[in-house]
Motif scaffolding. Sequence first.
Motif, PDB file in Angstrom:
ATOM      1  N   ILE A   7     -22.434 -19.209   4.042  1.00 57.62           N
ATOM      2  CA  ILE A   7     -22.151 -20.155   2.963  1.00 57.62           C
ATOM      3  C   ILE A   7     -21.520 -21.427   3.523  1.00 57.62           C
ATOM      4  O   ILE A   7     -21.899 -22.544   3.143  1.00 57.62           O
ATOM      5  N   ILE A   8     -20.584 -21.293   4.439  1.00 60.04           N
ATOM      6  CA  ILE A   8     -19.941 -22.458   5.052  1.00 60.04           C
ATOM      7  C   ILE A   8     -20.965 -23.278   5.823  1.00 60.04           C
ATOM      8  O   ILE A   8     -20.990 -24.512   5.739  1.00 60.04           O
ATOM      9  N   ALA A   9     -21.842 -22.605   6.587  1.00 64.29           N
ATOM     10  CA  ALA A   9     -22.872 -23.328   7.340  1.00 64.29           C
ATOM     11  C   ALA A   9     -23.817 -24.071   6.406  1.00 64.29           C
ATOM     12  O   ALA A   9     -24.182 -25.233   6.658  1.00 64.29           O
ATOM     13  N   LEU A  10     -24.218 -23.466   5.302  1.00 64.34           N
ATOM     14  CA  LEU A  10     -25.093 -24.133   4.337  1.00 64.34           C
ATOM     15  C   LEU A  10     -24.415 -25.347   3.707  1.00 64.34           C
ATOM     16  O   LEU A  10     -25.043 -26.392   3.515  1.00 64.34           O
ATOM     17  N   LEU A  11     -23.140 -25.202   3.374  1.00 65.27           N
ATOM     18  CA  LEU A  11     -22.417 -26.337   2.801  1.00 65.27           C
ATOM     19  C   LEU A  11     -22.318 -27.493   3.790  1.00 65.27           C
ATOM     20  O   LEU A  11     -22.475 -28.664   3.407  1.00 65.27           O
ATOM     21  N   LEU A  12     -22.082 -27.197   5.067  1.00 64.68           N
ATOM     22  CA  LEU A  12     -22.012 -28.256   6.070  1.00 64.68           C
ATOM     23  C   LEU A  12     -23.352 -28.947   6.241  1.00 64.68           C
ATOM     24  O   LEU A  12     -23.421 -30.174   6.354  1.00 64.68           O
ATOM     25  N   VAL A  13     -24.436 -28.185   6.238  1.00 63.84           N
ATOM     26  CA  VAL A  13     -25.768 -28.773   6.375  1.00 63.84           C
ATOM     27  C   VAL A  13     -26.081 -29.654   5.168  1.00 63.84           C
ATOM     28  O   VAL A  13     -26.581 -30.778   5.312  1.00 63.84           O
ATOM     29  N   LEU A  14     -25.799 -29.186   3.973  1.00 60.87           N
ATOM     30  CA  LEU A  14     -26.054 -29.980   2.771  1.00 60.87           C
ATOM     31  C   LEU A  14     -25.193 -31.239   2.731  1.00 60.87           C
ATOM     32  O   LEU A  14     -25.651 -32.299   2.323  1.00 60.87           O
ATOM     33  N   ARG A  15     -23.976 -31.135   3.162  1.00 61.79           N
ATOM     34  CA  ARG A  15     -23.078 -32.288   3.174  1.00 61.79           C
ATOM     35  C   ARG A  15     -23.552 -33.335   4.179  1.00 61.79           C
ATOM     36  O   ARG A  15     -23.494 -34.528   3.915  1.00 61.79           O
ATOM     37  N   ARG A  16     -24.034 -32.881   5.319  1.00 60.89           N
ATOM     38  CA  ARG A  16     -24.520 -33.797   6.344  1.00 60.89           C
ATOM     39  C   ARG A  16     -25.798 -34.502   5.889  1.00 60.89           C
ATOM     40  O   ARG A  16     -26.029 -35.647   6.202  1.00 60.89           O
ATOM     41  N   ARG A  17     -26.642 -33.805   5.150  1.00 62.80           N
ATOM     42  CA  ARG A  17     -27.892 -34.401   4.663  1.00 62.80           C
ATOM     43  C   ARG A  17     -27.631 -35.462   3.604  1.00 62.80           C
ATOM     44  O   ARG A  17     -28.381 -36.408   3.481  1.00 62.80           O
ATOM     45  N   LYS A  18     -26.579 -35.310   2.837  1.00 59.03           N
ATOM     46  CA  LYS A  18     -26.281 -36.265   1.770  1.00 59.03           C
ATOM     47  C   LYS A  18     -25.838 -37.608   2.336  1.00 59.03           C
ATOM     48  O   LYS A  18     -26.057 -38.626   1.721  1.00 59.03           O
ATOM     49  N   ARG A  19     -25.202 -37.625   3.488  1.00 58.88           N
ATOM     50  CA  ARG A  19     -24.712 -38.863   4.083  1.00 58.88           C
ATOM     51  C   ARG A  19     -25.654 -39.306   5.198  1.00 58.88           C
ATOM     52  O   ARG A  19     -25.501 -38.898   6.339  1.00 58.88           O
TER      53      ARG A  19
END
Length: 187
Positions: free
Chosen positions: A42-54
Amino acid sequence: MNENIITAIPTLEQDVPPTEIMVQNFWLPVACGLGVALLLVIIALLLVLRRRKRPLPPPPSPLQVAFGRLDQLAAELPPLRECSLRLSMVLRTYLTGQVQDPALYETHEEFSRRMDALSSVPTACRYETRFLLERLADMKYAGLTENDPQKSRVLIEEARGIISHIDRARAQEAASAAAIAKVQKIS
């Protein structure tokens, strides 16, 4: 004292079979391991999604780089020889980045002898660009060591004007080329 230690040691119940203790202890670590793995996913998915947004900001254009360097030169106002050297580098770097002219990688003599020098610069800007580069080369080779802030400011503003003129002329050429392509596409 030894008697207190012996009485402090707990004893196991006699009627609990060892297989029951093993079964209870087996599922507890498995459940904890799965919980930790799920949390890491879950933490890895959140980091990937956050990086894609910026998205990364685009690199500065040659125009922005040139204006930034001209602003820096205007703030410092170095002696004329140094100013002419740095202005020449700013202008040549801009020409290399914006219109793909190899002026940055040539000496002044090579640039002067090349027949197609500045051929990718808009026609309306060629003369003033060549004239400024010639004047900067003359100052560079004359070895002027005087510090004349007024002349330095004039040269910096002239370079700024030429760069702005090239940028506007290129934008106009691109707009007219797009209009021509649009008309040809319709025909």
